[in-house]
Structures are given as C-alpha cells and as structure tokens.
Design a protein around this motif. Structure first.
Motif, PDB file in Angstrom:
ATOM      1  N   GLY A 168      -2.067   0.187   9.940  1.00 50.54           N
ATOM      2  CA  GLY A 168      -2.688  -1.027   9.411  1.00 50.54           C
ATOM      3  C   GLY A 168      -3.715  -0.715   8.329  1.00 50.54           C
ATOM      4  N   GLN A 169      -4.341   0.457   8.414  1.00 54.83           N
ATOM      5  CA  GLN A 169      -5.318   0.868   7.415  1.00 54.83           C
ATOM      6  C   GLN A 169      -4.674   1.051   6.056  1.00 54.83           C
ATOM      7  OE1 GLN A 169      -8.807   1.479   7.766  1.00 54.83           O
ATOM      8  NE2 GLN A 169      -8.319   0.083   9.428  1.00 54.83           N
ATOM      9  N   GLU A 171      -1.906  -0.361   5.095  1.00 50.48           N
ATOM     10  CA  GLU A 171      -1.473  -1.670   4.612  1.00 50.48           C
ATOM     11  C   GLU A 171      -2.644  -2.438   4.019  1.00 50.48           C
ATOM     12  OE1 GLU A 171       1.135  -3.700   7.297  1.00 50.48           O
ATOM     13  OE2 GLU A 171       2.560  -2.235   6.490  1.00 50.48           O
ATOM     14  N   ALA A 172      -3.803  -2.361   4.676  1.00 51.44           N
ATOM     15  CA  ALA A 172      -4.977  -3.065   4.156  1.00 51.44           C
ATOM     16  C   ALA A 172      -5.355  -2.502   2.790  1.00 51.44           C
ATOM     17  CB  ALA A 172      -6.139  -2.933   5.132  1.00 51.44           C
ATOM     18  N   ALA A 173      -5.270  -1.190   2.646  1.00 53.61           N
ATOM     19  CA  ALA A 173      -5.598  -0.565   1.365  1.00 53.61           C
ATOM     20  C   ALA A 173      -4.600  -0.997   0.292  1.00 53.61           C
ATOM     21  CB  ALA A 173      -5.595   0.952   1.510  1.00 53.61           C
ATOM     22  N   LYS A 174      -3.320  -0.996   0.653  1.00 53.37           N
ATOM     23  CA  LYS A 174      -2.300  -1.443  -0.296  1.00 53.37           C
ATOM     24  C   LYS A 174      -2.550  -2.885  -0.701  1.00 53.37           C
ATOM     25  CE  LYS A 174       1.845   1.225   0.908  1.00 53.37           C
ATOM     26  NZ  LYS A 174       3.159   1.100   1.579  1.00 53.37           N
ATOM     27  N   ALA A 175      -2.929  -3.706   0.284  1.00 54.07           N
ATOM     28  CA  ALA A 175      -3.080  -5.137   0.028  1.00 54.07           C
ATOM     29  C   ALA A 175      -4.218  -5.429  -0.947  1.00 54.07           C
ATOM     30  CB  ALA A 175      -3.303  -5.896   1.333  1.00 54.07           C
ATOM     31  N   ILE A 176      -5.202  -4.523  -1.064  1.00 53.85           N
ATOM     32  CA  ILE A 176      -6.211  -4.761  -2.099  1.00 53.85           C
ATOM     33  C   ILE A 176      -5.865  -3.981  -3.364  1.00 53.85           C
ATOM     34  CG2 ILE A 176      -8.137  -5.424  -0.604  1.00 53.85           C
ATOM     35  CD1 ILE A 176      -9.224  -2.601  -0.878  1.00 53.85           C
ATOM     36  N   GLY A 177      -4.626  -3.542  -3.450  1.00 55.68           N
ATOM     37  CA  GLY A 177      -4.146  -2.955  -4.699  1.00 55.68           C
ATOM     38  C   GLY A 177      -4.501  -1.499  -4.912  1.00 55.68           C
ATOM     39  N   MET A 178      -4.821  -0.786  -3.840  1.00 51.23           N
ATOM     40  CA  MET A 178      -5.119   0.642  -4.001  1.00 51.23           C
ATOM     41  C   MET A 178      -3.842   1.428  -4.277  1.00 51.23           C
ATOM     42  SD  MET A 178      -7.892   2.043  -1.349  1.00 51.23           S
ATOM     43  CE  MET A 178      -9.580   1.476  -1.358  1.00 51.23           C
ATOM     44  N   THR A 179      -3.969   2.421  -5.134  1.00 57.14           N
ATOM     45  CA  THR A 179      -2.843   3.316  -5.360  1.00 57.14           C
ATOM     46  C   THR A 179      -2.738   4.268  -4.167  1.00 57.14           C
ATOM     47  OG1 THR A 179      -4.277   4.900  -6.445  1.00 57.14           O
ATOM     48  CG2 THR A 179      -3.193   3.282  -7.857  1.00 57.14           C
ATOM     49  N   PRO A 180      -1.572   4.920  -3.993  1.00 63.54           N
ATOM     50  CA  PRO A 180      -1.433   5.849  -2.874  1.00 63.54           C
ATOM     51  C   PRO A 180      -2.499   6.946  -2.883  1.00 63.54           C
ATOM     52  CG  PRO A 180       0.711   5.375  -3.824  1.00 63.54           C
ATOM     53  CD  PRO A 180      -0.297   4.722  -4.714  1.00 63.54           C
TER      54      PRO A 180
ATOM     55  N   ASN B  50       4.102  -9.575  -1.066  1.00 63.76           N
ATOM     56  CA  ASN B  50       3.287  -8.592  -1.799  1.00 63.76           C
ATOM     57  C   ASN B  50       3.874  -7.184  -1.713  1.00 63.76           C
ATOM     58  OD1 ASN B  50       2.546  -7.830   0.726  1.00 63.76           O
ATOM     59  ND2 ASN B  50       0.337  -7.977   0.388  1.00 63.76           N
ATOM     60  N   ALA B  85       1.022  -1.397  -6.921  1.00 60.20           N
ATOM     61  CA  ALA B  85      -0.382  -1.572  -6.535  1.00 60.20           C
ATOM     62  C   ALA B  85      -1.076  -2.502  -7.517  1.00 60.20           C
ATOM     63  CB  ALA B  85      -1.086  -0.214  -6.486  1.00 60.20           C
ATOM     64  N   ARG B  88      -0.211  -5.998  -6.748  1.00 59.79           N
ATOM     65  CA  ARG B  88      -0.805  -6.510  -5.501  1.00 59.79           C
ATOM     66  C   ARG B  88      -2.256  -6.949  -5.668  1.00 59.79           C
ATOM     67  NH1 ARG B  88       1.280  -1.759  -2.681  1.00 59.79           N
ATOM     68  NH2 ARG B  88       3.329  -2.264  -1.808  1.00 59.79           N
ATOM     69  N   ARG B  89      -2.910  -6.445  -6.718  1.00 61.68           N
ATOM     70  CA  ARG B  89      -4.317  -6.801  -6.930  1.00 61.68           C
ATOM     71  C   ARG B  89      -4.528  -8.302  -6.895  1.00 61.68           C
ATOM     72  NH1 ARG B  89      -6.078  -3.461 -12.279  1.00 61.68           N
ATOM     73  NH2 ARG B  89      -5.737  -1.361 -11.466  1.00 61.68           N
ATOM     74  N   PHE B  95      -4.763  -9.958   7.698  1.00 65.19           N
ATOM     75  CA  PHE B  95      -3.863  -9.545   8.770  1.00 65.19           C
ATOM     76  C   PHE B  95      -4.306 -10.082  10.124  1.00 65.19           C
ATOM     77  CE2 PHE B  95      -3.876  -6.418   5.422  1.00 65.19           C
ATOM     78  CZ  PHE B  95      -2.543  -6.110   5.233  1.00 65.19           C
ATOM     79  N   ASN B  99      -7.719  -5.202  10.298  1.00 66.34           N
ATOM     80  CA  ASN B  99      -7.583  -3.968   9.520  1.00 66.34           C
ATOM     81  C   ASN B  99      -8.749  -3.700   8.584  1.00 66.34           C
ATOM     82  OD1 ASN B  99      -5.151  -3.712  10.790  1.00 66.34           O
ATOM     83  ND2 ASN B  99      -3.897  -4.250   9.034  1.00 66.34           N
ATOM     84  N   PHE B 101     -11.827  -1.430   7.257  1.00 64.66           N
ATOM     85  CA  PHE B 101     -12.004   0.021   7.244  1.00 64.66           C
ATOM     86  C   PHE B 101     -13.141   0.359   8.202  1.00 64.66           C
ATOM     87  CE2 PHE B 101     -10.666  -0.850   2.678  1.00 64.66           C
ATOM     88  CZ  PHE B 101      -9.316  -0.697   2.978  1.00 64.66           C
ATOM     89  N   VAL B 117     -10.625  -0.148  -7.248  1.00 71.13           N
ATOM     90  CA  VAL B 117      -9.370  -0.623  -7.833  1.00 71.13           C
ATOM     91  C   VAL B 117      -9.615  -1.276  -9.194  1.00 71.13           C
ATOM     92  CG1 VAL B 117      -7.404  -2.161  -7.523  1.00 71.13           C
ATOM     93  CG2 VAL B 117      -8.346  -0.935  -5.555  1.00 71.13           C
ATOM     94  N   ARG B 161     -13.215  -9.550   1.863  1.00 70.93           N
ATOM     95  CA  ARG B 161     -12.678  -8.363   1.198  1.00 70.93           C
ATOM     96  C   ARG B 161     -11.504  -8.735   0.295  1.00 70.93           C
ATOM     97  NH1 ARG B 161     -10.151  -3.525   4.769  1.00 70.93           N
ATOM     98  NH2 ARG B 161      -8.750  -5.204   5.406  1.00 70.93           N
ATOM     99  N   MET B 165     -11.202  -9.401  -4.692  1.00 70.00           N
ATOM    100  CA  MET B 165     -10.271  -8.996  -5.751  1.00 70.00           C
ATOM    101  C   MET B 165      -9.943 -10.160  -6.686  1.00 70.00           C
ATOM    102  SD  MET B 165      -9.866  -5.839  -5.219  1.00 70.00           S
ATOM    103  CE  MET B 165      -8.490  -5.452  -6.304  1.00 70.00           C
TER     104      MET B 165
END
Ligand SMILES: Nc1ncnc2c1ncn2[C@@H]1O[C@H](COP(=O)(O)OP(=O)(O)O)[C@@H](O)[C@H]1O
Ligand SMILES: [Mg+2]
Lengths: 271, 252
Positions: A168-169, A171-180, B50, B85, B88-89, B95, B99, B101, B117, B161, B165
């Motif tokens: 889930g972590q 996915e949350a990172a991806k969802a705010i548009g973070m790159t891998p 997304n 990515a 998705r911004r 969720f 989730n 951090f 980002v 959060r 964005m």
C-alpha cells in the motif's frame, strides 16, 4: 472482611539463588585461575598502545568500514536486480548470491590475492591497464574477499527489508505521482531500514573480526600486528590480549552506533 | 466535455474477467458514486483510472489524455513508468486503508508530493500543507505521526496529501470502510465540502446517504459490468434492475 486478612507468603525462588551462586562460583574460579596464570599483565598496556598495534587497529577499522560500505551499496543493487522485472537480472542476482555467499571468505581472499598467477594484467580496453600484482595489494585482496562475500549477505538482508514494506505504501507513493526511483528512496528504503539495520549491525561486528583473516596474506591488521610484536619479544599471550582488548573496544563502539541508528529509523513506529 | 471517459474497459486477473466492458463518463465538477457488491470490480476500475492496473481492452481518457499512453503519429505509445507517474500527478487517490507514510508526520506526509514530485520550495509547500490540514480540521495535528492519529484523522490527512498535488480528479476507494462508525462522519464531511467546491470525484462507497446527498450520478457495478446508472434520486429510490434492488435492500 478487613479483620480476617491472611498473611501473604511470597513465593521463594530457591532455584534462582542456587543458580546465581553456581555462576558466581564458576566466575570466581576462572578469575583465580587467570590471576595465577603465567601472564605478565603489566606488559599488556604497553602492547595495547604499541605503534604497530595502533597501525593494525587503524587498518582493521578502515578495511572493515570500507568493505561494509561497499557491501551495502552492492547489496542494495543486487537486491533490486533480484526484484527486477527482467528475468536475466533476477537470474544474475541469484547466481551472485549463490557464489559469493557459498565460498569461504578466507578462500575468496586467497583467490583474489593470487589473481596475478592467472591474469598478468588487468585492463579495461582503451581506458585502463595495470599489472595485476600492482593493483591487487593485500588490502585490495582482503577488501574484495570480505566485501563481496558480505555484499551477498547484504543483498538478502536488503531484499527481506524491501519485502517487509506494505505494498500500500508503494501505491500511495505512485498515486501522488512519484517516480519509481523517488518511491524507493523516500518511501520504501526508509521503512525497510528498520528491518535492515539490526542484521547489518550484526554483520558489521562479524566484519570487524573477519578482517583478521587478512593476516594470512600479510595485511597488517590487529592479529597480524600482535603476531608481529610477539615475534620480537615472545610475549605471545600478552600481545594477543592487547589485540583482544582492541576488538572489544571496536565492537562495543559499533554496538552503540547500531543502537542510535535503530532509534533514528524507528520514527513513526508505535512502541 | 467529460474529464473522465472510459470506453469498453476490460480487465482480467489470470483466467477471470473482473471488468467486462465498463463505460463511464464523468463531467468536469461532477461527483460519480460507484456502488455494487463486494468483488464487483469497483476498486479495480478505480485503479485502472490512474493506471495502478493496466487494462486489457478498451481505453480510458482523463482530461483528454489516454491513461498510460501518449498519442503520437496516429498511434498510441505505451508510456514508461516515469511518464505514467507524471500523468498520475493530476489524479488524487484516497485508499480504504489510508496508506499514510508511517515514518513521516502528518505535515511531512502532505508536503512530500509537492516537494519531491512538483519540486515546490519547502517553505511554500509547508505553508500550503498547513492550510490543507486546517481545511480538513487537523491544523493542530501537523506534527503527529500517523500511529498517533485515529483512523478518521489519518484518512483526513490522506485526503489533504492528495489535495496537495492540486489534482483535477479525486478517486476515493471506500474511504470510510475501515473506520469505526463514529468516525465516518468527519471524513464524509470533508468529502461533501470538496464536492461543493466543485472537485471532480469518483467515489466507491457503501454510504448510500452520501451518494444521495452529493452524487450527480450513481453507477451500479455488478460482476464487472454496469447494470444501472443515473441520478441518485431515480436510481436509489426507483431502481429498475433486479440486481440493483437486491443490493440496495442489503445496504439500506
Ligand atoms: N491483484 C489481483 N489479482 C487477482 N485477482 C484480483 C486482484 N485484484 C482484485 N482481484 C479480484 O478481482 C475481483 C474484483 O475485485 P475488486 O475490484 O477489489 O472488487 P470490489 O472493489 O468491487 O470489491 C475480485 O474477485 C478480486 O478477488
Ligand atoms: Mg474494493
């Protein structure tokens, strides 16, 4: 009811008293034996601060730290390859761990040290060329032997750490548009550290002691330094005890460092 | 023009088809509630929007862009993860299990996206983050770690959060399902406000009251297909389909 309260007899832990007494007696006997042993304790401090011993100490610490740092970097790389979508990369990483974890460190050190026997020169075409026996000094051979072996263990430790982070972590990172890459650096690795640090600390302590194997190829670390001093004055036990004291100091410092690292990465965890 | 347009979306996991040709349109500023029994494919559909899941057939456009692809020379080229990515911004997601951090405070959670980002300066991002926490009623919890917050508070931080964005679309996947009943209200309240301010939202929920209050359209998904859709007043009060009626009788 207040009037008929019965006296309470606490449980007596006789076994604990007996066990404790036995242990103390054994320690006393050991101390007595050591005090009466033919050891010139007065000579130990002198060896502890002997020039050669201090050089050995420095070499031990430098070798252990550089080998461990290199192993961490390589280990992270191999762990990432192990989780790659590319099957060739996964296969390579598995083979790497299999090989460098499988061979005894001492054997690996000897193999690197004797590399000149089979390759006279080491070169990267157009970029670099050097005689093998110039390049592979005792330090380099020990570094390769210890570091590569450790990197295989680190790869497994890092892999376990990465796997411990909830999906889930990511996915949350991806969802705010973070790159891998950012996800790995900012979200996954910091959380994996909690799982990675304790075994890494253990391994580093092992590494500190493992540097003693470099004595067989003439690298001046603590054990070699002790032997070196003892060969002149024949006070073998005394010099070895001085080296032992240094190992205990260095290992204790490492343990304290581990404690603080664990605390730093324990942020955000309910206790 | 619709902000989200999904056409014939199909998705398989192994042998089972989880989405079987889903069509959906969401206009700018609209709130669409996705309803349906567990296992219907609601989460999967949301994740396709997304690109957390790739779709096997069909196409989804968000703001005119095909999700996961770029149109070039009359062809659709699959995007690299790095470029996905970027897409998705503009899409926020909340969720069921928050989730957040766990190694970062509430404020750091909200600041993370803008700084890492979008490349916003830290000071500016922190200022905006505080305003967002205030907006979800958590100004005084800025320095708390997630484990020190209740579920409802965590979910509100998660909403902040996502909002940090500046998304043009918000996706909610059962945002209140993991909450104790008495905490559901505070999260729904934030979502109602968001809807009133004109945010475009797709909300998977079992909160029929919420759907009735804010949805412009409700969509019933059963076994990977839309069985009925329309304005809440009609669909919730007067469902035409047998399966919609069955579902509503269970949740109401
Ligand atoms: N990653 C996955 N792998 C395999 N099956 C999955 C996966 N994700 C979801 N499914 C299956 O797809 C179906 C729809 O799931 P989901 O979209 O979560 O439904 P809903 O959100 O409507 O309850 C379920 O049968 C579920 O078991
Ligand atoms: Mg779901």
């Amino acid at each position: 009811m207040a009037g008929d309260e019965l006296a309470v007899v606490p449980l007596r832990h006789w076994g604990r008293w007996v066990g404790g007494a036995v242990i103390l007696a054994l320690l006393g006997a050991l101390g007595y034996a050591l005090a009466g042993a033919k050891i010139d304790y007065a000579a130990v401090p002198g060896f502890f601060t002997h020039d050669i011993m201090l050089r050995g100490l420095l070499n031990t610490v430098v070798l252990a730290v550089v080998a461990q740092l290199g192993a961490i970097v390589l280990g992270v790389g191999i762990a990432l390859l192990r989780r790659s979508a590319n099957p060739v990369a996964r296969w390579f990483a598995a083979g790497y761990v299999w090989l460098f974890r499988g061979l005894p460190v001492l054997l690996q050190i000897l193999l690197w040290f004797n590399l000149a026997l089979v390759f006279e020169n080491i070169s990267i075409p157009l970029l670099f060329q050097e005689k093998t026996n110039v390049l592979i000094t005792a330090f380099v051979a020990a570094l390769l032997g210890l570091g590569l072996n450790e990197s295989a263990y680190m790869a497994e430790i890092v892999r376990a750490g990465l796997n411990s982070v909830d999906h889930g972590q990511v996915e949350a990172a991806k969802a705010i548009g973070m790159t891998p890459a950012t996800t790995l650096r900012r979200v996954v690795l910091p959380q994996a550290m909690r799982v990675i640090i304790p075994p890494t600390g253990n391994n580093f302590i092992n590494m500190l002691k493992g540097t003693s194997m470099a004595s067989v190829i003439g690298f001046l670390e603590l054990v070699h330094a002790a032997n070196n001093i003892a060969s002149r004055n024949l006070q073998i036990m005394e010099t070895l005890l001085a080296a032992a004291a240094w190992y205990m100091v260095v290992v204790s410092v490492a343990s304290v460092g581990q404690h603080f690292l664990e605390r730093a990465y324990g942020k955000g965890v309910a206790r | 023009m619709s902000l989200v347009r999904a056409v014939g979306v199909r998705k398989r996991f192994g042998g089972t088809e989880v989405l079987r040709g889903v069509d959906l349109e969401v206009a700018q500023g609209q709130v669409v509630c996705l309803l349906g029994p567990s296992g219907a494919g609601k989460s999967t559909f949301l994740r396709c929007v997304n690109h957390l899941e790739t779709i096997d057939e069909g196409r989804i456009w968000v703001d005119g862009q095909p999700v996961g692809f770029v149109e070039r020379g009359g062809k659709l080229h699959e995007l690299r993860e790095r470029d996905v990515a970027r897409q998705r911004r503009g899409i926020g997601m909340v969720f069921q299990r928050f989730n957040l951090f766990p190694h970062r405070t509430a404020l750091e959670n909200v600041v993370e996206g803008p700084v890492r980002v979008l490349g916003e300066p830290k000071r500016e991002a922190a200022g905006r983050a505080r305003a967002l926490l205030e907006r979800v009623g958590l100004a005084e919890k800025a320095d708390a770690y997630p484990h020190q917050l209740s579920g409802g508070q965590q979910q509100r931080v998660a909403i902040a959060r996502a909002l940090a964005m500046r998304p043009k679309l918000m996706l909610f996947d059962e945002p209140t399902s993991a909450l104790d009943p008495e905490l559901v209200g505070e999260v729904l309240e934030v979502m109602v406000d968001l809807a009133r301010e004109g945010m475009t939202m797709i909300v998977v929920t079992h909160e029929i009251g919420f759907a009735r209050q804010v949805a412009d359209e409700v969509v019933f998904l059963v076994d990977g297909a839309v069985v009925e859709s329309g304005p809440p007043a009609r669909v919730l009060e007067n469902p035409r389909e047998q399966r919609t009626r069955q579902f509503l009788s269970k949740v109401l």
